[in-house]
Design a protein around this motif. Structure first.
Motif, short mmCIF file in Angstrom:
data_model
loop_
_atom_site.label_atom_id
_atom_site.label_comp_id
_atom_site.label_asym_id
_atom_site.label_seq_id
_atom_site.Cartn_x
_atom_site.Cartn_y
_atom_site.Cartn_z
N LEU A 293 0.91 -12.61 -6.86
CA LEU A 293 -0.34 -13.17 -6.32
C LEU A 293 -1.56 -12.66 -7.08
CD1 LEU A 293 -0.45 -13.23 -2.40
CD2 LEU A 293 -1.07 -15.08 -3.97
N SER A 294 -1.51 -11.38 -7.46
CA SER A 294 -2.61 -10.83 -8.26
C SER A 294 -2.80 -11.66 -9.52
CB SER A 294 -2.34 -9.37 -8.65
OG SER A 294 -2.47 -8.52 -7.54
N GLY A 295 -1.70 -12.06 -10.12
CA GLY A 295 -1.78 -12.89 -11.31
C GLY A 295 -2.34 -14.27 -11.01
N VAL A 296 -1.89 -14.87 -9.93
CA VAL A 296 -2.37 -16.21 -9.55
C VAL A 296 -3.87 -16.19 -9.28
CG1 VAL A 296 -2.27 -17.97 -7.73
CG2 VAL A 296 -0.14 -16.96 -8.61
N LEU A 297 -4.34 -15.14 -8.59
CA LEU A 297 -5.74 -15.09 -8.19
C LEU A 297 -6.63 -14.46 -9.27
CD1 LEU A 297 -5.20 -13.94 -4.49
CD2 LEU A 297 -5.75 -16.24 -5.30
N GLY A 298 -6.00 -13.84 -10.26
CA GLY A 298 -6.77 -13.23 -11.34
C GLY A 298 -7.52 -11.98 -10.93
N GLU A 299 -7.03 -11.31 -9.89
CA GLU A 299 -7.67 -10.06 -9.46
C GLU A 299 -6.64 -9.22 -8.70
OE1 GLU A 299 -10.80 -11.37 -6.84
OE2 GLU A 299 -9.39 -12.03 -5.30
N THR A 300 -6.86 -7.91 -8.71
CA THR A 300 -5.98 -7.02 -7.97
C THR A 300 -6.09 -7.33 -6.48
OG1 THR A 300 -6.37 -5.34 -9.63
CG2 THR A 300 -5.36 -4.60 -7.57
N VAL A 301 -4.97 -7.47 -5.81
CA VAL A 301 -5.02 -7.75 -4.37
C VAL A 301 -5.41 -6.47 -3.63
CG1 VAL A 301 -3.37 -9.64 -4.48
CG2 VAL A 301 -2.53 -7.29 -4.13
N PRO A 302 -5.96 -6.58 -2.42
CA PRO A 302 -6.40 -5.39 -1.67
C PRO A 302 -5.26 -4.52 -1.14
CG PRO A 302 -7.46 -7.39 -0.83
CD PRO A 302 -6.39 -7.82 -1.77
N GLY A 303 -4.10 -5.09 -0.91
CA GLY A 303 -2.97 -4.29 -0.42
C GLY A 303 -2.70 -3.14 -1.38
N GLN A 304 -2.31 -1.98 -0.84
CA GLN A 304 -2.17 -0.79 -1.67
C GLN A 304 -0.78 -0.67 -2.30
OE1 GLN A 304 -4.95 1.07 -2.15
NE2 GLN A 304 -5.43 2.24 -0.30
N LEU A 305 0.23 -1.24 -1.66
CA LEU A 305 1.60 -1.05 -2.17
C LEU A 305 1.79 -1.69 -3.54
CD1 LEU A 305 4.27 0.21 -0.78
CD2 LEU A 305 2.18 0.17 0.56
N ALA A 306 1.06 -2.79 -3.81
CA ALA A 306 1.19 -3.44 -5.11
C ALA A 306 0.83 -2.46 -6.22
CB ALA A 306 0.31 -4.69 -5.18
N ARG A 307 -0.07 -1.54 -5.92
CA ARG A 307 -0.46 -0.55 -6.92
C ARG A 307 0.41 0.70 -6.84
NH1 ARG A 307 -5.53 3.10 -7.20
NH2 ARG A 307 -5.59 2.67 -4.98
N ALA A 308 0.56 1.23 -5.62
CA ALA A 308 1.22 2.54 -5.47
C ALA A 308 2.74 2.46 -5.47
CB ALA A 308 0.74 3.19 -4.16
N GLY A 309 3.29 1.30 -5.10
CA GLY A 309 4.73 1.21 -4.93
C GLY A 309 5.16 1.86 -3.63
N GLY A 310 6.44 1.77 -3.33
CA GLY A 310 6.97 2.32 -2.09
C GLY A 310 7.16 3.82 -2.16
N PHE A 311 7.99 4.34 -1.30
CA PHE A 311 8.27 5.78 -1.28
C PHE A 311 8.93 6.15 -2.61
CE2 PHE A 311 10.42 9.70 -0.20
CZ PHE A 311 9.49 10.33 0.60
N PRO A 312 8.47 7.26 -3.22
CA PRO A 312 8.98 7.58 -4.57
C PRO A 312 10.47 7.91 -4.57
CG PRO A 312 7.64 9.39 -3.68
CD PRO A 312 7.49 8.23 -2.73
N ALA A 313 11.16 7.36 -5.56
CA ALA A 313 12.57 7.68 -5.74
C ALA A 313 12.67 9.09 -6.33
CB ALA A 313 13.22 6.67 -6.66
N TYR A 314 13.71 9.78 -6.02
CA TYR A 314 13.93 11.12 -6.55
C TYR A 314 14.15 11.01 -8.05
CZ TYR A 314 16.08 15.71 -7.16
OH TYR A 314 16.38 16.98 -7.57
N SER A 315 13.27 11.65 -8.81
CA SER A 315 13.35 11.47 -10.26
C SER A 315 13.64 12.77 -10.99
CB SER A 315 12.04 10.86 -10.76
OG SER A 315 10.94 11.72 -10.45
#
Lengths: 312, 312
Positions: free
Chosen positions: B289-311
């Protein structure tokens, strides 16, 4: 107990204490190097808005956190008032000695609940950081300084993922045994959710009877304000927040800002929970901060404003 | 009851129904005119992620809301499945007739709780909009369509300020008397707080016994997710959300996006509350959707991602 005018029709008891952490945790991760003068202005504005505990700076190695290299100069310039308590973050004895010499009222120590993050954030094992707290607890009592301990990565670690709640509770028990009277649960990377806050706060309250419970939330995944509400419901009485919602942590990938002081105060004001803080002044400070940082702050009130005035 | 894999180790019952309102309330206020194809793709992606009720479009005057001018074309192109229900927003009989002809499964009517906003949003008085619901309740029963009613500005009005809770509760009583079985409380301009959600949901539950309670939150002042948690605690079982947190309302100044579907699902997943929705797919859609709208969406998960996987 202080009293505060709630902006509407009643006088409210101050039910929640908000610690303004913008000058330290807020600014620490900003790319723009903020001048000492602007840091002192941020602190003065926070006091003018009614905030009475301010995390003013941290006494860490200037090469590790360049934004905090002027810690002594900030403390030399802040207004001194009997009703305002300045907190300095310290990670070791060297930092403690600097904080004491700079005239802070309280120190805040950090114990990280996950080994990997502990070594990256403060260069020592979890057990060693607990020992630091034990040493500094005696020193701070002798010096007449307040001492609080923040349990970092309490809700999850960027490197290790899940952090067992039993680990966090056990660390709370250990630091409380040193006589620490205020324990903060920190969601360093903004992964926590309300149900987790309730469980952890309950666990820590049981393991550290009589301790003042404090929480520190980041809004990285939009759970920060819901977590704050859950914390208050669980008996937490002190919340960290940063005006503008600025901040993060240079050693925690993808960590974004603290919950914004003004957005938190809006939520609490409209819920009838007294904070003693003036919302309009906070919004003014958040907008001023946007100018200082050269970017729109993440807090929403700076853009949206408070509850709309009747304009018909 | 559906069951869903929660992404971790257990199978959870679906405890909360999420209505994806991005294709309607989300897109409505976006400046970019989104193509019919992209709207249909957004709907298809939502279904693929596990969402089963979709507010697909609105049947309003195309000159008032140009983004919704292709309502019939959208409905003609969406995948038809027995387990998916498409909702069309209608404000009057003309809209209802169009929605029926276009093959929606449900219609959603709006009653605004403040006069000024009612006249600006739908060009009629509050009383007249209640009468529209009365008329359409019979029509929808005859046509075999579901009908829900959204009570807009239930938590505050941009033009009139405070909206008395008694007004909202009385409107709920009136529409419930027409046989409306699902009533949504909408915080149209994002001013509500959790304590208000609890009170209003309790009042409406008492005034409309047996009704399914639904809530619609905007995150304009960072209270949206805390409000969602309060709503669930108060017995609400259906929540509106838009993927990416896009949206607003062209007739409500400063209204910003809905709560983001993916951020809400993250909060609920980690709290052990089943939604039947796949978080990773939602995040993928938000980024698309960010691509379709040409702007970063307000939702935070699109940027931060979910709970971090053990790395480590």
């Amino acid at each position: 107990m202080q009293c505060a005018y709630d902006g509407a029709t009643t006088v409210q008891e101050v039910a929640v204490e908000i610690i303004e952490v913008g000058p330290r945790d807020g600014l620490q991760n900003e790319q723009v190097l903020v001048s000492t003068e602007d840091k002192i202005e941020l602190i003065s504005r926070s006091i003018d808005a009614g905030l009475r505990r301010i995390e003013a700076t941290s006494f860490v190695h200037p090469q590790r956190v360049p934004q905090m290299a002027d810690a002594e100069a900030v403390m030399a310039g802040v207004p001194r008032r009997a009703d305002v308590s300045y907190i300095g973050l310290v990670l070791n004895r060297r930092g403690f000695d600097r904080a004491l010499a700079a005239g802070v009222d309280e120190v805040n120590c950090v114990v990280v609940a996950s080994e990997t993050f502990s070594r990256r954030n403060q260069g020592m094992s979890v057990a060693d950081s607990v020992q630091v707290v034990g040493d500094l607890a005696e020193e701070s009592r002798a010096a007449g300084l307040g001492l609080s301990v923040t349990l970092a990565t309490a809700f999850g670690c960027p490197f290790e993922g899940e952090v067992p709640e039993t680990t966090v509770v056990e660390l709370a028990r250990q630091v409380h045994a040193f006589g620490v009277d205020e324990i903060a649960l920190a969601d360093t990377i903004g992964v926590g959710v309300p149900a987790q806050v309730s469980r952890l706060a309950g666990g820590v309250a049981a393991a550290a009877p009589g301790a003042v419970l404090r929480c520190h939330f980041h809004n990285t995944r939009n759970t920060g304000y819901a977590n704050a509400v859950a914390a208050l419901d669980a008996g937490v009485t002190v919340l960290d927040a940063s005006t503008g919602g600025i901040g993060g942590c240079p050693f925690a990938p993808d960590a974004t800002g603290n919950i914004a002081t003004e957005d938190l105060v809006y939520l609490l004001d409209r819920s009838g929970v007294g904070t003693g803080v003036d919302l309009e002044r906070l919004i003014g400070t958040a907008r001023w901060l946007s100018g200082v940082l050269g970017e729109t702050v993440p807090g929403q009130l700076a853009r949206a404003g408070g509850f709309p005035a009747y304009s018909a």
